[in-house]
Design a protein around this motif. Structure first.
Motif, short mmCIF file in Angstrom:
data_model
loop_
_atom_site.label_atom_id
_atom_site.label_comp_id
_atom_site.label_asym_id
_atom_site.label_seq_id
_atom_site.Cartn_x
_atom_site.Cartn_y
_atom_site.Cartn_z
N LYS A 16 0.58 -1.58 0.12
CA LYS A 16 0.43 0.31 0.34
C LYS A 16 0.40 1.19 0.50
CE LYS A 16 -3.70 -2.17 1.68
NZ LYS A 16 -4.85 -2.22 3.30
N MET A 17 2.16 1.39 0.80
CA MET A 17 3.15 2.31 0.94
C MET A 17 3.24 2.42 -0.28
SD MET A 17 2.97 3.77 3.94
CE MET A 17 4.67 4.52 3.67
N ASP A 22 4.90 4.68 -5.77
CA ASP A 22 5.97 4.72 -6.64
C ASP A 22 5.51 6.42 -7.74
OD1 ASP A 22 7.70 2.70 -6.96
OD2 ASP A 22 5.41 2.05 -6.85
N GLN A 23 4.41 6.82 -7.21
CA GLN A 23 3.67 8.31 -7.89
C GLN A 23 4.50 8.99 -7.88
OE1 GLN A 23 -0.27 8.84 -6.67
NE2 GLN A 23 -0.90 7.10 -7.35
N GLY A 28 10.16 16.33 -7.11
CA GLY A 28 11.60 16.88 -6.59
C GLY A 28 10.93 16.96 -5.14
N VAL A 29 11.18 17.84 -4.41
CA VAL A 29 10.51 17.75 -2.75
C VAL A 29 9.12 18.60 -2.99
CG1 VAL A 29 10.30 18.17 -0.32
CG2 VAL A 29 12.52 16.86 -1.64
N GLU A 30 9.25 19.25 -3.53
CA GLU A 30 8.09 20.61 -3.57
C GLU A 30 7.39 19.74 -4.28
OE1 GLU A 30 7.70 22.60 -1.94
OE2 GLU A 30 9.41 23.15 -0.99
N GLU A 31 7.48 19.03 -5.45
CA GLU A 31 6.25 18.98 -6.24
C GLU A 31 5.94 17.33 -5.65
OE1 GLU A 31 6.21 16.67 -11.03
OE2 GLU A 31 8.23 17.75 -10.28
N ALA A 32 6.51 16.23 -5.10
CA ALA A 32 6.07 15.01 -4.52
C ALA A 32 4.84 15.97 -3.18
CB ALA A 32 7.02 14.25 -3.61
N SER A 34 2.95 18.22 -3.36
CA SER A 34 1.74 19.10 -3.91
C SER A 34 1.21 17.63 -4.23
CB SER A 34 2.41 19.83 -5.00
OG SER A 34 2.68 19.29 -6.30
N ILE A 35 1.86 16.75 -5.31
CA ILE A 35 1.28 15.49 -5.37
C ILE A 35 0.54 14.98 -4.69
CG2 ILE A 35 1.29 13.28 -6.11
CD1 ILE A 35 3.27 14.08 -8.16
N LEU A 36 1.42 14.48 -3.26
CA LEU A 36 0.67 14.21 -2.19
C LEU A 36 -0.72 14.72 -1.24
CD1 LEU A 36 3.99 12.92 0.02
CD2 LEU A 36 2.33 11.43 -1.37
N LYS A 37 -0.90 15.95 -1.58
CA LYS A 37 -2.06 16.56 -0.81
C LYS A 37 -3.38 16.04 -1.59
CE LYS A 37 -0.98 20.91 -0.30
NZ LYS A 37 -0.34 22.31 -1.07
N PHE A 38 -3.45 15.66 -2.94
CA PHE A 38 -4.89 15.47 -3.49
C PHE A 38 -4.52 13.55 -3.53
CE2 PHE A 38 -3.44 19.11 -4.98
CZ PHE A 38 -4.72 20.32 -4.90
N VAL A 39 -3.96 13.15 -2.81
CA VAL A 39 -4.07 11.42 -3.10
C VAL A 39 -5.13 11.11 -1.54
CG1 VAL A 39 -2.45 9.33 -2.71
CG2 VAL A 39 -1.81 11.00 -3.84
N PRO A 40 -5.83 10.24 -2.46
CA PRO A 40 -6.48 9.69 -1.09
C PRO A 40 -5.91 8.55 -0.65
CG PRO A 40 -7.70 9.06 -3.03
CD PRO A 40 -6.60 9.47 -3.46
N LYS A 41 -5.53 8.74 0.16
CA LYS A 41 -4.68 7.32 1.24
C LYS A 41 -4.55 7.72 1.92
CE LYS A 41 -4.99 3.91 -3.01
NZ LYS A 41 -5.40 3.26 -3.10
#
Length: 71
Positions: A16-17, A22-23, A28-32, A34-41
């Motif tokens: 699950k992690m 993998d996404q 980069g840290v800032e981009e990662a 911002s992506i994690l902000k919208f992942v519903p896990k």
């Protein structure tokens, strides 16, 4: 610069992690973040905490390395 962030003793399965990690792998840290902000896990919250904690330590580590090398 490549870095590794580690958090131990998490009660979420590695599979699950890995779905969330993998996404953001290779970004980069800032981009990662911002992506994690919208992942519903649930694992996205744990990964966000780990990234923020380790990202805040980077300036301290680079200072210690330069101090130890005498530059």
């Amino acid at each position: 610069m490549e870095a590794r962030a580690i958090t131990k003793y998490i009660r979420i399965s590695p599979q699950k992690m890995r779905l969330v990690i993998d996404q953001i792998r290779g970004k980069g840290v800032e981009e990662a973040l911002s992506i994690l902000k919208f992942v519903p896990k649930r694992s996205a919250g744990v990964i966000t905490k780990t990234l923020r904690k380790d990202f805040e330590c980077i300036p301290n580590i680079s200072f210690l390395v330069s101090f130890a090398l005498g530059t």
